[in-house]
Motif scaffolding. Structure first.
Motif, PDB file in Angstrom:
ATOM      1  N   VAL A  95      79.862  -1.791  -4.175  1.00 23.46           N
ATOM      2  CA  VAL A  95      78.432  -2.016  -4.412  1.00 23.46           C
ATOM      3  C   VAL A  95      77.847  -2.678  -3.160  1.00 23.46           C
ATOM      4  O   VAL A  95      78.348  -3.716  -2.709  1.00 23.46           O
ATOM      5  CB  VAL A  95      78.214  -2.924  -5.640  1.00 23.46           C
ATOM      6  CG1 VAL A  95      76.728  -3.208  -5.829  1.00 23.46           C
ATOM      7  CG2 VAL A  95      78.800  -2.278  -6.895  1.00 23.46           C
ATOM      8  N   TYR A  96      76.799  -2.058  -2.613  1.00 25.99           N
ATOM      9  CA  TYR A  96      76.153  -2.629  -1.423  1.00 25.99           C
ATOM     10  C   TYR A  96      75.102  -3.648  -1.862  1.00 25.99           C
ATOM     11  O   TYR A  96      74.270  -3.369  -2.726  1.00 25.99           O
ATOM     12  CB  TYR A  96      75.518  -1.517  -0.594  1.00 25.99           C
ATOM     13  CG  TYR A  96      76.570  -0.584  -0.010  1.00 25.99           C
ATOM     14  CD1 TYR A  96      77.257  -0.938   1.133  1.00 25.99           C
ATOM     15  CD2 TYR A  96      76.857   0.623  -0.632  1.00 25.99           C
ATOM     16  CE1 TYR A  96      78.229  -0.105   1.669  1.00 25.99           C
ATOM     17  CE2 TYR A  96      77.833   1.473  -0.108  1.00 25.99           C
ATOM     18  CZ  TYR A  96      78.507   1.094   1.040  1.00 25.99           C
ATOM     19  OH  TYR A  96      79.477   1.924   1.555  1.00 25.99           O
ATOM     20  N   ASP A  97      75.206  -4.851  -1.288  1.00 30.28           N
ATOM     21  CA  ASP A  97      74.356  -5.980  -1.695  1.00 30.28           C
ATOM     22  C   ASP A  97      73.557  -6.473  -0.486  1.00 30.28           C
ATOM     23  O   ASP A  97      74.132  -6.951   0.504  1.00 30.28           O
ATOM     24  CB  ASP A  97      75.239  -7.095  -2.245  1.00 30.28           C
ATOM     25  CG  ASP A  97      74.447  -8.186  -2.938  1.00 30.28           C
ATOM     26  OD1 ASP A  97      73.216  -8.258  -2.722  1.00 30.28           O
ATOM     27  OD2 ASP A  97      75.074  -8.981  -3.671  1.00 30.28           O
ATOM     28  N   SER A  98      72.237  -6.357  -0.589  1.00 25.06           N
ATOM     29  CA  SER A  98      71.368  -6.790   0.516  1.00 25.06           C
ATOM     30  C   SER A  98      71.215  -8.306   0.578  1.00 25.06           C
ATOM     31  O   SER A  98      70.680  -8.840   1.551  1.00 25.06           O
ATOM     32  CB  SER A  98      69.982  -6.153   0.375  1.00 25.06           C
ATOM     33  OG  SER A  98      69.377  -6.537  -0.850  1.00 25.06           O
ATOM     34  N   SER A  99      71.695  -8.995  -0.466  1.00 30.91           N
ATOM     35  CA  SER A  99      71.612 -10.463  -0.432  1.00 30.91           C
ATOM     36  C   SER A  99      72.773 -11.079   0.339  1.00 30.91           C
ATOM     37  O   SER A  99      72.765 -12.283   0.619  1.00 30.91           O
ATOM     38  CB  SER A  99      71.588 -11.019  -1.859  1.00 30.91           C
ATOM     39  OG  SER A  99      72.803 -10.745  -2.534  1.00 30.91           O
ATOM     40  N   THR A 108      83.986  -8.996  -6.893  1.00 31.22           N
ATOM     41  CA  THR A 108      83.360  -9.620  -8.059  1.00 31.22           C
ATOM     42  C   THR A 108      84.123  -9.329  -9.349  1.00 31.22           C
ATOM     43  O   THR A 108      84.027 -10.108 -10.305  1.00 31.22           O
ATOM     44  CB  THR A 108      81.915  -9.119  -8.205  1.00 31.22           C
ATOM     45  OG1 THR A 108      81.913  -7.689  -8.287  1.00 31.22           O
ATOM     46  CG2 THR A 108      81.081  -9.534  -7.001  1.00 31.22           C
ATOM     47  N   ARG A 149      81.594  -6.048  -3.613  1.00 29.58           N
ATOM     48  CA  ARG A 149      80.234  -6.050  -3.061  1.00 29.58           C
ATOM     49  C   ARG A 149      80.289  -6.175  -1.553  1.00 29.58           C
ATOM     50  O   ARG A 149      81.025  -7.017  -1.023  1.00 29.58           O
ATOM     51  CB  ARG A 149      79.406  -7.189  -3.660  1.00 29.58           C
ATOM     52  CG  ARG A 149      79.132  -7.010  -5.154  1.00 29.58           C
ATOM     53  CD  ARG A 149      78.161  -8.054  -5.700  1.00 29.58           C
ATOM     54  NE  ARG A 149      77.818  -7.769  -7.096  1.00 29.58           N
ATOM     55  CZ  ARG A 149      76.855  -6.959  -7.489  1.00 29.58           C
ATOM     56  NH1 ARG A 149      76.104  -6.355  -6.575  1.00 29.58           N
ATOM     57  NH2 ARG A 149      76.618  -6.756  -8.767  1.00 29.58           N
ATOM     58  N   GLY A 151      77.954  -6.698   1.856  1.00 23.66           N
ATOM     59  CA  GLY A 151      76.638  -7.159   2.316  1.00 23.66           C
ATOM     60  C   GLY A 151      76.019  -6.225   3.345  1.00 23.66           C
ATOM     61  O   GLY A 151      76.713  -5.646   4.180  1.00 23.66           O
ATOM     62  N   LYS A 153      72.691  -7.302   4.571  1.00 24.59           N
ATOM     63  CA  LYS A 153      71.607  -8.098   5.132  1.00 24.59           C
ATOM     64  C   LYS A 153      71.853  -8.369   6.614  1.00 24.59           C
ATOM     65  O   LYS A 153      72.898  -8.851   7.018  1.00 24.59           O
ATOM     66  CB  LYS A 153      71.495  -9.414   4.372  1.00 24.59           C
ATOM     67  CG  LYS A 153      70.335 -10.301   4.831  1.00 24.59           C
ATOM     68  CD  LYS A 153      70.303 -11.596   4.007  1.00 24.59           C
ATOM     69  CE  LYS A 153      69.150 -12.491   4.436  1.00 24.59           C
ATOM     70  NZ  LYS A 153      69.131 -13.748   3.630  1.00 24.59           N
TER      71      LYS A 153
END
Length: 211
Positions: A95-99, A108, A149, A151, A153
């Protein structure tokens, strides 16, 4: 052939002389063998110890009776059901997470292997396995998917000439809400600790973007 008596008449000088020739005595008196006696076949007496023709013939070994093969016992055949288990690998979902900062990876949900149960029918003959057949295969424990996940960002680089707020490094920076046209903006107030390269401190008091 023996001659018993022969009369010969001899003529000599006109006279007649009669002579008698007597056959020689029997061979027993002279020690010679009678030819007629040699031609007489010898008859063997019944009690003669010499071996007879039947006894002289080679003895034939008694015939060995054919061996009858021993009948093999019928094997004891059994069937039974056995089960085995196998590990089932888990999958991983990203899962790509921009946070999260770019390049950061965070698990996770940790993956857990599952279990597959295999059922076989096994055939035994006198206790020895001769066949094995798979009759059933099922997952008795489902695996848990691992979630990671990642990142995306982008990390911001702040200009070291200012403090109190992050002034981005760009071709130009203006105070947010002012008349500047960017392309980057910063919210004040902030302190000028180096050289005011973006001309944010308009009144020169060392505090930028305070209006």
């Amino acid at each position: 052939m023996a001659i018993s008596a022969v009369t010969l008449v001899l003529l000599c000088c006109g006279g007649v002389t009669i002579a008698a020739i007597v056959s020689p005595p029997p061979p027993s008196s002279q020690g010679a063998k009678d030819p007629a006696a040699e031609s007489i076949p010898t008859v063997q007496a019944a009690d003669d110890p010499s071996p007879s023709a039947a006894e002289a013939a080679p003895t034939q070994a008694p015939s060995t009776p054919a061996t009858t093969p021993t009948a093999r016992a019928t094997p004891v055949v059994q069937t039974r059901t056995v089960t085995e288990t196998q590990k089932v690998g888990y999958q991983t979902r990203t899962v790509y997470d921009s946070s999260l900062a770019k390049g950061t990876r965070k698990v996770t949900t940790r993956g857990v292997p599952g279990v597959r149960t295999l059922t076989y029918q096994v055939t035994l003959a006198d206790g020895v396995q001769t066949a094995k057949k798979l009759v059933k295969s099922e997952i008795t424990k489902a695996p848990v998917t691992q979630v990671v996940r990642v990142g995306t960002k982008e990390a911001r680089t702040c200009d070291p000439n200012y403090s109190g707020a992050c002034v981005p490094v760009a071709s130009d920076v203006d105070c947010a809400g002012g008349s500047g046209n960017g392309p980057a903006y910063v919210d004040g107030p902030l302190r000028v600790v180096g050289r005011d390269i973006y001309d944010l401190d308009r009144d020169g008091d060392g505090i930028a973007c305070d209006a």
